[in-house]
Design an enzyme around this catalytic site. Structure first.
Site, short mmCIF file in Angstrom:
data_model
loop_
_atom_site.label_atom_id
_atom_site.label_comp_id
_atom_site.label_asym_id
_atom_site.label_seq_id
_atom_site.Cartn_x
_atom_site.Cartn_y
_atom_site.Cartn_z
N PRO A 1 -2.85 5.87 76.55
CA PRO A 1 -4.27 6.25 76.49
C PRO A 1 -4.97 6.22 77.85
O PRO A 1 -5.85 5.40 78.09
CB PRO A 1 -4.85 5.20 75.55
N CYS A 2 -4.61 7.16 78.72
CA CYS A 2 -5.23 7.17 80.04
C CYS A 2 -6.70 7.55 79.95
O CYS A 2 -7.46 7.31 80.88
CB CYS A 2 -4.48 8.09 80.98
N HIS A 3 -7.13 8.14 78.81
CA HIS A 3 -8.55 8.48 78.68
C HIS A 3 -9.41 7.23 78.54
O HIS A 3 -10.62 7.31 78.65
CB HIS A 3 -8.75 9.39 77.46
#
Length: 179
Positions: free
Chosen positions: A137-139
Site C-alpha cells: 500500500p504505497c498510497h
DNA sequence: ACTCGATGTCTTA
DNA sequence: TAAGACATCGAGT
C-alpha cells in the site's frame, strides 16, 4: 511471465506472476487494452514473453482485490516477488507493507523504520517503483505536509484509494491535484 | 509563500 | 563511474 485480467467494481485490473510468485499488479482500468498497455509500459525494459491466462494460482488474492474495491478492509497476505529489486527498495516496500488499511504513514517514518532516517527522499523514489500498488500500500505513504506523489497513476488515484479507506490526513494538507 | 541546498538510491550511458 | 532524476525536508528570506 503470465498475466490475467481481474474484473473489479472499479474496472479491469491485471495480475502478473512468474512461477508461483506475484510480480506485478495494474490498477483497474475501464478497458482491457488500457490495463494491458500500462502493463507493457511498466515492463518496457524487459524482454520477457507475456502470456495471458484465464486462471491464476492466486484465488485468495483475486478475491481480496475484489473485496478491496468494494470498500472492505482487506489484509493482503500473498507473498510478492521482490528478489529482483534493489535491496533498499525491498526494505522500503517491506516496511510499507506493514501499514494497516485505513492508516497512513510518512516518507520520513519509513526512512526511520529501515534505519536510514535521512533517506526520506530515497524512500519516495523507491516507492515510485513499487511493482504491486495496492497490494503493497504505497498510497498510504504521504509527505509530512503534503500528499507526496503517485507517479504512474497520478495523485487522483492516491486520493481515491485513501478515500475508499476513509483514511484521514491532516486538514492543512495541500490536496489539490494538477489536472 | 518561495527558493535552495543536502540528502540516498537508482538508472542510463 | 559519473551525471541526472526523484513521490522530501527544513531553514532562510
Amino acid at each position: 511471465m503470465f498475466f490475467k485480467y481481474i474484473s473489479t467494481s472499479w474496472g479491469i485490473a491485471i495480475l502478473s506472476w512468474r512461477k508461483d510468485k506475484v510480480t506485478r499488479f495494474i490498477l483497474p482500468q475501464v478497458k482491457e487494452e488500457q490495463a494491458l498497455s500500462l502493463l507493457n509500459h511498466v515492463l518496457s525494459s524487459t524482454k520477457e514473453e507475456l502470456v495471458q491466462k484465464n486462471t491464476s494460482p492466486f484465488l485468495d488474492l483475486e478475491w481480496e482485490i475484489q473485496q478491496y474495491f468494494k470498500g472492505k478492509p482487506v489484509v493482503f497476505s500473498t507473498p510478492i516477488e521482490l528478489d529482483s529489486l534493489p535491496p533498499f527498495t525491498q526494505w522500503v516496500l517491506e516496511a510499507t507493507a506493514t501499514t494497516p488499511w485505513g492508516d497512513i504513514t510518512t516518507y520520513q517514518e519509513i526512512a526511520k523504520k529501515i534505519g536510514k532516517p535521512t533517506a526520506t527522499r530515497a524512500v519516495g523514489r523507491s516507492l515510485g517503483s513499487n511493482p504491486v500498488p495496492l497490494i503493497i500500500p504505497c498510497h498510504r505513504v504521504v509527505g509530512k505536509k503534503s500528499l507526496g506523489g503517485y507517479s504512474l497513476y497520478g495523485l487522483r488515484w492516491k486520493l481515491l484509494l485513501l478515500g475508499l479507506e476513509k483514511a484521514n490526513y491532516p486538514s492543512d494538507f495541500n490536496v489539490s491535484v494538477p489536472e
